[in-house]
Design a protein around this motif. Structure first.
Motif, PDB file in Angstrom:
ATOM      1  N   GLU A 290       3.797 -46.612  38.373  1.00 44.20           N
ATOM      2  CA  GLU A 290       4.518 -46.408  38.544  1.00 44.20           C
ATOM      3  C   GLU A 290       6.326 -46.628  38.444  1.00 44.20           C
ATOM      4  O   GLU A 290       6.720 -46.449  37.725  1.00 44.20           O
ATOM      5  CB  GLU A 290       4.398 -44.985  37.892  1.00 44.20           C
ATOM      6  N   LEU A 291       6.474 -46.058  40.223  1.00 43.47           N
ATOM      7  CA  LEU A 291       7.403 -46.121  40.522  1.00 43.47           C
ATOM      8  C   LEU A 291       7.937 -47.673  41.190  1.00 43.47           C
ATOM      9  O   LEU A 291       9.742 -47.617  40.403  1.00 43.47           O
ATOM     10  CB  LEU A 291       7.692 -45.179  42.195  1.00 43.47           C
ATOM     11  N   ALA A 292       7.278 -48.192  40.261  1.00 44.29           N
ATOM     12  CA  ALA A 292       7.817 -50.248  40.634  1.00 44.29           C
ATOM     13  C   ALA A 292       7.809 -50.665  39.238  1.00 44.29           C
ATOM     14  O   ALA A 292       8.832 -51.037  39.527  1.00 44.29           O
ATOM     15  CB  ALA A 292       6.687 -51.004  40.657  1.00 44.29           C
TER      16      ALA A 292
ATOM     17  N   SER B  23       2.143 -45.546  51.990  1.00 43.75           N
ATOM     18  CA  SER B  23       1.652 -44.884  53.398  1.00 43.75           C
ATOM     19  C   SER B  23       3.808 -44.770  53.979  1.00 43.75           C
ATOM     20  O   SER B  23       4.752 -45.453  53.511  1.00 43.75           O
ATOM     21  CB  SER B  23       1.431 -45.997  54.202  1.00 43.75           C
ATOM     22  N   GLY B  24       3.959 -43.571  54.417  1.00 44.73           N
ATOM     23  CA  GLY B  24       5.100 -43.001  54.341  1.00 44.73           C
ATOM     24  C   GLY B  24       5.475 -43.842  55.671  1.00 44.73           C
ATOM     25  O   GLY B  24       6.467 -44.876  56.123  1.00 44.73           O
ATOM     26  N   ALA B  25       5.054 -44.118  56.375  1.00 42.11           N
ATOM     27  CA  ALA B  25       4.783 -44.357  58.083  1.00 42.11           C
ATOM     28  C   ALA B  25       5.014 -46.386  57.726  1.00 42.11           C
ATOM     29  O   ALA B  25       6.206 -47.030  57.958  1.00 42.11           O
ATOM     30  CB  ALA B  25       3.823 -44.731  59.094  1.00 42.11           C
ATOM     31  N   THR B  26       4.210 -46.367  56.988  1.00 41.22           N
ATOM     32  CA  THR B  26       4.227 -48.208  56.838  1.00 41.22           C
ATOM     33  C   THR B  26       5.668 -48.590  55.833  1.00 41.22           C
ATOM     34  O   THR B  26       6.234 -49.394  56.287  1.00 41.22           O
ATOM     35  CB  THR B  26       3.285 -48.833  55.436  1.00 41.22           C
ATOM     36  N   SER B  27       6.258 -47.539  54.586  1.00 45.97           N
ATOM     37  CA  SER B  27       7.127 -47.605  53.913  1.00 45.97           C
ATOM     38  C   SER B  27       8.873 -47.433  55.277  1.00 45.97           C
ATOM     39  O   SER B  27       9.713 -48.292  54.445  1.00 45.97           O
ATOM     40  CB  SER B  27       7.410 -46.923  53.249  1.00 45.97           C
ATOM     41  N   ALA B  28       8.616 -47.283  55.996  1.00 49.42           N
ATOM     42  CA  ALA B  28       9.440 -46.718  57.768  1.00 49.42           C
ATOM     43  C   ALA B  28       9.504 -48.228  58.029  1.00 49.42           C
ATOM     44  O   ALA B  28      10.279 -48.702  58.152  1.00 49.42           O
ATOM     45  CB  ALA B  28       9.684 -45.777  58.180  1.00 49.42           C
ATOM     46  N   ALA B  29       8.440 -48.473  57.927  1.00 46.70           N
ATOM     47  CA  ALA B  29       7.959 -50.104  58.885  1.00 46.70           C
ATOM     48  C   ALA B  29       8.705 -51.110  58.113  1.00 46.70           C
ATOM     49  O   ALA B  29       9.718 -51.552  59.257  1.00 46.70           O
ATOM     50  CB  ALA B  29       6.889 -49.863  59.156  1.00 46.70           C
ATOM     51  N   LEU B  30       8.461 -51.346  56.355  1.00 48.16           N
ATOM     52  CA  LEU B  30       9.414 -52.747  56.123  1.00 48.16           C
ATOM     53  C   LEU B  30      10.504 -52.509  55.971  1.00 48.16           C
ATOM     54  O   LEU B  30      11.406 -52.888  56.139  1.00 48.16           O
ATOM     55  CB  LEU B  30       8.717 -52.311  54.570  1.00 48.16           C
TER      56      LEU B  30
ATOM     57  N   VAL C 126      13.345 -46.480  49.041  1.00 46.77           N
ATOM     58  CA  VAL C 126      12.381 -46.551  49.566  1.00 46.77           C
ATOM     59  C   VAL C 126      11.495 -45.636  49.825  1.00 46.77           C
ATOM     60  O   VAL C 126      12.058 -44.050  49.889  1.00 46.77           O
ATOM     61  CB  VAL C 126      13.067 -46.054  51.782  1.00 46.77           C
ATOM     62  N   LEU C 127      10.243 -45.584  48.768  1.00 55.13           N
ATOM     63  CA  LEU C 127       9.262 -44.718  47.707  1.00 55.13           C
ATOM     64  C   LEU C 127       7.962 -44.475  48.499  1.00 55.13           C
ATOM     65  O   LEU C 127       7.158 -45.718  48.400  1.00 55.13           O
ATOM     66  CB  LEU C 127       9.662 -45.066  46.792  1.00 55.13           C
ATOM     67  N   ALA C 128       8.060 -43.201  49.521  1.00 47.83           N
ATOM     68  CA  ALA C 128       6.987 -43.081  49.057  1.00 47.83           C
ATOM     69  C   ALA C 128       5.716 -42.185  48.763  1.00 47.83           C
ATOM     70  O   ALA C 128       6.230 -41.115  48.814  1.00 47.83           O
ATOM     71  CB  ALA C 128       6.583 -42.938  50.443  1.00 47.83           C
ATOM     72  N   THR C 129       4.519 -42.242  47.528  1.00 53.06           N
ATOM     73  CA  THR C 129       3.461 -42.114  47.317  1.00 53.06           C
ATOM     74  C   THR C 129       2.952 -41.144  47.904  1.00 53.06           C
ATOM     75  O   THR C 129       1.909 -39.858  47.448  1.00 53.06           O
ATOM     76  CB  THR C 129       3.030 -42.425  45.677  1.00 53.06           C
ATOM     77  N   GLY C 130       2.427 -41.458  48.762  1.00 53.51           N
ATOM     78  CA  GLY C 130       0.853 -40.244  49.826  1.00 53.51           C
ATOM     79  C   GLY C 130      -0.417 -40.496  48.881  1.00 53.51           C
ATOM     80  O   GLY C 130      -0.405 -41.544  48.801  1.00 53.51           O
ATOM     81  N   ASN C 131      -1.001 -39.593  48.897  1.00 54.51           N
ATOM     82  CA  ASN C 131      -2.048 -39.652  48.123  1.00 54.51           C
ATOM     83  C   ASN C 131      -2.104 -39.961  47.077  1.00 54.51           C
ATOM     84  O   ASN C 131      -3.147 -39.525  45.838  1.00 54.51           O
ATOM     85  CB  ASN C 131      -2.703 -38.021  48.531  1.00 54.51           C
ATOM     86  N   GLU C 132      -0.975 -39.834  45.993  1.00 59.54           N
ATOM     87  CA  GLU C 132      -1.454 -40.416  44.595  1.00 59.54           C
ATOM     88  C   GLU C 132      -1.515 -39.647  43.611  1.00 59.54           C
ATOM     89  O   GLU C 132      -2.312 -39.297  42.858  1.00 59.54           O
ATOM     90  CB  GLU C 132      -1.740 -41.454  44.081  1.00 59.54           C
TER      91      GLU C 132
ATOM     92  N   VAL D 136       7.878 -49.623  47.849  1.00 64.26           N
ATOM     93  CA  VAL D 136       7.084 -48.885  47.099  1.00 64.26           C
ATOM     94  C   VAL D 136       6.209 -48.592  47.812  1.00 64.26           C
ATOM     95  O   VAL D 136       5.090 -50.024  47.909  1.00 64.26           O
ATOM     96  CB  VAL D 136       7.304 -48.899  46.401  1.00 64.26           C
ATOM     97  N   SER D 137       5.577 -47.252  48.909  1.00 65.78           N
ATOM     98  CA  SER D 137       4.338 -47.541  49.294  1.00 65.78           C
ATOM     99  C   SER D 137       3.427 -46.169  49.286  1.00 65.78           C
ATOM    100  O   SER D 137       4.230 -45.134  49.044  1.00 65.78           O
ATOM    101  CB  SER D 137       4.751 -47.736  50.900  1.00 65.78           C
TER     102      SER D 137
END
Length: 721
Positions: free
Chosen positions: A206-208, A172-179, A193-199, A169-170
């Motif tokens: 919450e997603l955690a 950053s989308g790029a970091t979620s993909a890297a992980l 693989v969940l990316a929240t962006g600007n929140e 859960v990230s």
């Protein structure tokens, strides 16, 4: 973050019955086309509704001109349009009854004030309709257990997904993909693989919390640049802790430049880094420095630890590896277990006479001629309590070594004892037999040792019972509108909380001051006292070591006249016993606007700003935790006494820190900060004594201080000064 009027909306977003892709493209390499392709490719069984007014078919599926024309209100909508169309689309989704919308589009909070305002308006539209938003500037959500891959990352085509026990859960989308990539290359399956962006609405916290409810999840990996809802993350961590799920976090923005970059990246507020560390430790979330530190230990986390000790036993067929592992154990604080004499005798029977039978155990070349030697050594170790963690190092393991036998014996030892076992070898082919049997392997001893260190510390932290909140009635501050309490009132609050305060009198005339000096029986400090004068020494209104009638009289008159010149309200003069101690410390507390009470304890004295040496803790905590934190200070070696000195009373210092935390917690948020400085620490058994205290009220409608500067809540840097 908005209050969720549909508590199951985010869970439904990970298992939607239907998905709409607004801005859907026939090209699977475009942002609007990739989710359509992924949903079909990865086996999503629900309804897929492409939306695009210029097409009747998208990637072989019927396409709808707008959200209103969809045959049902989808659980999940993917917004893949640009510019002003985003706001129009979000309103349409809200009107149609969409439960969650993912905004892939960028150009919002990360761009500045205008973008933040547009982002806030999107969140308001969603909140009024009870719809959750993910993003904007999100890469999307992916659940590989059911094929609900509402995400546009290219990595899912580069590296085939495999469902597994890890949730990423990230922000950053790029970091979620890297992980995801690093874990998959390691052979670890990833479910989310969940990316929240600007929140603008939905957060990592919450997603955690949602993924902790999945019984298949055994490890949660988080990436954050800011933390806006610590109470939600604390609840997620508590749930994960109860289920034995480790949470590992990569929190960016440690440095000033990193914090600035985080602001430009997500448009989010950033948090003081030391406070973040203390908060994460309080909730047993392990913070790492980089993605490699997560991937290196992931398999060890997934294996779990039945034994929580840190006693290490090293077995190798290389003497140099034994020496290097001993060095690394010392560096990391892993204890090389002392083997019993009976264990060493059994090891000697299993090995050649020239082998080393103490820990680390050097097998030498015994494995070449005797493939059962490792099994014999491990059976000898099986009943010895010295070992909790076992490192089997085989840097030389090529032709002539029966690797299948070695792996079989190692796996049998792990299964029979429940101990944590890792294996290292320089050749991937040498590790293959061990990996096939489910053993955790590494390419180097250092990687293995770092993983053992992290996992053993983290699991121990997770299993430690969280301290309870303090008992006792609430702390009520004296009435007043000034930002600060006077020193007399601050000392009175400290005294009422059981803190050891130096004996003092508040004197309003010279005769009272002289009577106080005589009563205290020795040298005294004479200090001006007024709620409008929090920093008396800056105005020359603190007089030390007064020990005669003339000195006390002169000090009193100087305080009285100085306060009159400054025009501050008269609060009398404090006459306090001069105290001595082995060393000065400072204890501070502040109410952080995000995390609540935070406590600092630091080395004191006049060099406190030039050479800061401090630790931070988030309550509740006990004296044992304070002692552990103090052991990390640079001055910690002095606690035991140096060159014949008696030890310092660290126990009393720890108790004082716990008491300050209780004051902050029991104040109901009315205390903005508390500063006890200096706190004199005496020799063991003699306690500590607080010489000066300053309590700051939580700002409401405070006046301007005597120095003319507007009041502001203290930062950690100000707590240290």
């Amino acid at each position: 973050m908005h209050m969720d009027t549909r508590p199951d909306s985010l869970a439904a977003a990970l298992a939607p019955k239907s998905v709409a892709i607004i801005g859907a493209s026939d090209n699977p390499d475009k942002v609007g086309g990739r989710p359509v392709d992924y949903l079909r490719r990865f086996g999503y069984a629900g309804n897929i509704y492409p939306v695009n007014p210029t097409r009747s078919v998208v990637q072989g599926l019927p396409c709808y001109p707008d959200v209103a024309s969809l045959p049902e209100a989808p659980d999940l909508a993917i917004v893949a349009v640009a510019g002003a169309a985003v706001a129009t689309t979000v309103r349409a989704c809200a009107a149609r009854g969409v439960r969650t919308a993912i905004i892939l589009s960028s150009g919002f909070g990360e761009t500045g004030e205008d973008g933040l305002q547009q982002q806030a308006e999107l969140a308001q539209v969603a909140a009024r309709a009870g719809m959750r938003l993910v993003g904007p500037n999100s890469q999307g959500l992916a659940n590989f257990s059911n094929g609900a891959v509402a995400n546009f990352s290219t990595m899912f085509t580069q590296l085939a997904p495999q469902d597994g026990p890890v949730a990423i859960v990230s922000q950053s989308g790029a970091t979620s993909a890297a992980l995801y990539t690093l874990l998959r290359e390691r052979g670890v399956g990833v479910r989310y693989v969940l990316a929240t962006g600007n929140e603008a609405d939905t957060t990592v916290s919450e997603l955690a919390q949602v993924v902790t409810e999945d019984p298949a999840i055994k490890l949660i990996v988080l990436y954050m640049e800011s933390l806006q809802d610590p109470e939600v993350l604390a609840a997620a961590a508590a749930q994960a802790r109860r289920k034995g799920i480790p949470i590992v976090m990569l929190k960016a923005g440690r440095s000033a430049s990193g914090m600035a970059a985080a602001q430009s990246h997500t448009g989010a507020l950033v948090n003081e880094d030391g406070v973040v560390d203390a908060f994460l430790h309080r909730h047993a979330i392990w913070r790492v420095a980089d993605p490699a530190s997560i991937v290196n230990v992931a398999e060890l986390y997934l294996k779990g630890m039945r034994s929580l000790g840190r006693g290490l036993v090293v077995v190798s067929n290389s003497g140099s590896s034994c020496v290097m592992c001993a060095d690394m154990a010392d560096e990391l604080g892993l204890q090389l277990g002392e083997l019993a004499s009976s264990t060493r005798e059994r090891i000697k029977e299993a090995l050649a006479s020239f082998a080393t039978c103490s820990n680390p155990i050097d097998l030498t070349t015994a494995l070449l001629g005797n493939s059962g030697a490792l099994g014999g050594v491990l059976r000898a170790l099986g009943e010895d309590p010295a070992g909790d963690l076992y490192l089997i190092s085989l840097p030389v393991a090529g032709a002539g070594y029966d690797l299948e036998r070695l792996a079989e014996d190692t796996a049998a030892f792990e299964a029979a004892t429940g101990k944590t076992v890792v294996v290292t070898a320089t050749l991937a082919s040498a590790l293959a037999p061990f990996r096939r049997r489910g053993l955790v392997t590494f390419a180097s001893e250092r990687q293995a040792m770092l993983a053992l260190d992290q996992a053993s510390r983290h699991f121990a932290l997770m299993h430690a019972a969280p301290p309870a909140a303090p008992d006792g009635e609430g702390i009520v501050l004296p009435e007043g509108a000034a930002p600060f309490l006077s020193e007399a009132d601050s000392l009175a609050v400290a005294t009422s909380a059981g803190l050891p305060v130096a004996a003092y009198w508040v004197c309003h005339d010279v005769d009272q001051a002289l009577a106080a000096w005589r009563q205290l029986g020795g040298a005294v400090a004479v200090k001006a006292c007024s709620e409008a004068l929090p920093h008396k020494s800056e105005y020359g209104l603190v007089f030390l070591n007064a020990n005669s009638e003339d000195a006390v009289r002169s000090a009193f008159e100087s305080c009285r006249d100085g306060m009159a010149t400054l025009g501050v309200p008269w609060g009398g003069v404090i006459v306090a016993r001069m105290e001595r101690g082995r060393r000065e410390f400072a204890i501070g507390g502040k109410t952080d606007p995000v995390f609540g009470p935070v406590i600092m304890v630091s080395d004191g004295g006049k060099y406190i700003e030039a050479m800061p040496d401090f630790c931070l803790l988030v309550p509740p905590f006990d004296a044992a935790e304070v002692r552990t934190a103090l052991s990390r200070l640079r001055v910690a070696p002095l606690f035991a006494g140096v060159r014949g000195e008696a030890p310092m009373d660290v126990t009393a210092l720890c108790d004082a820190v716990v008491a300050v935390a209780a004051v902050m917690q029991r104040s109901g948020g009315e205390i903005a900060s508390i500063d006890l400085n200096p706190v004199m620490v005496r020799s063991e058994g003699e306690g500590v004594v607080i010489v000066d205290a300053l309590i700051e009220r939580q700002p409401h409608a405070h006046s301007v201080s005597v120095s003319g500067s507007a009041h502001a809540t203290k930062t950690v840097e100000e707590m240290k000064s």
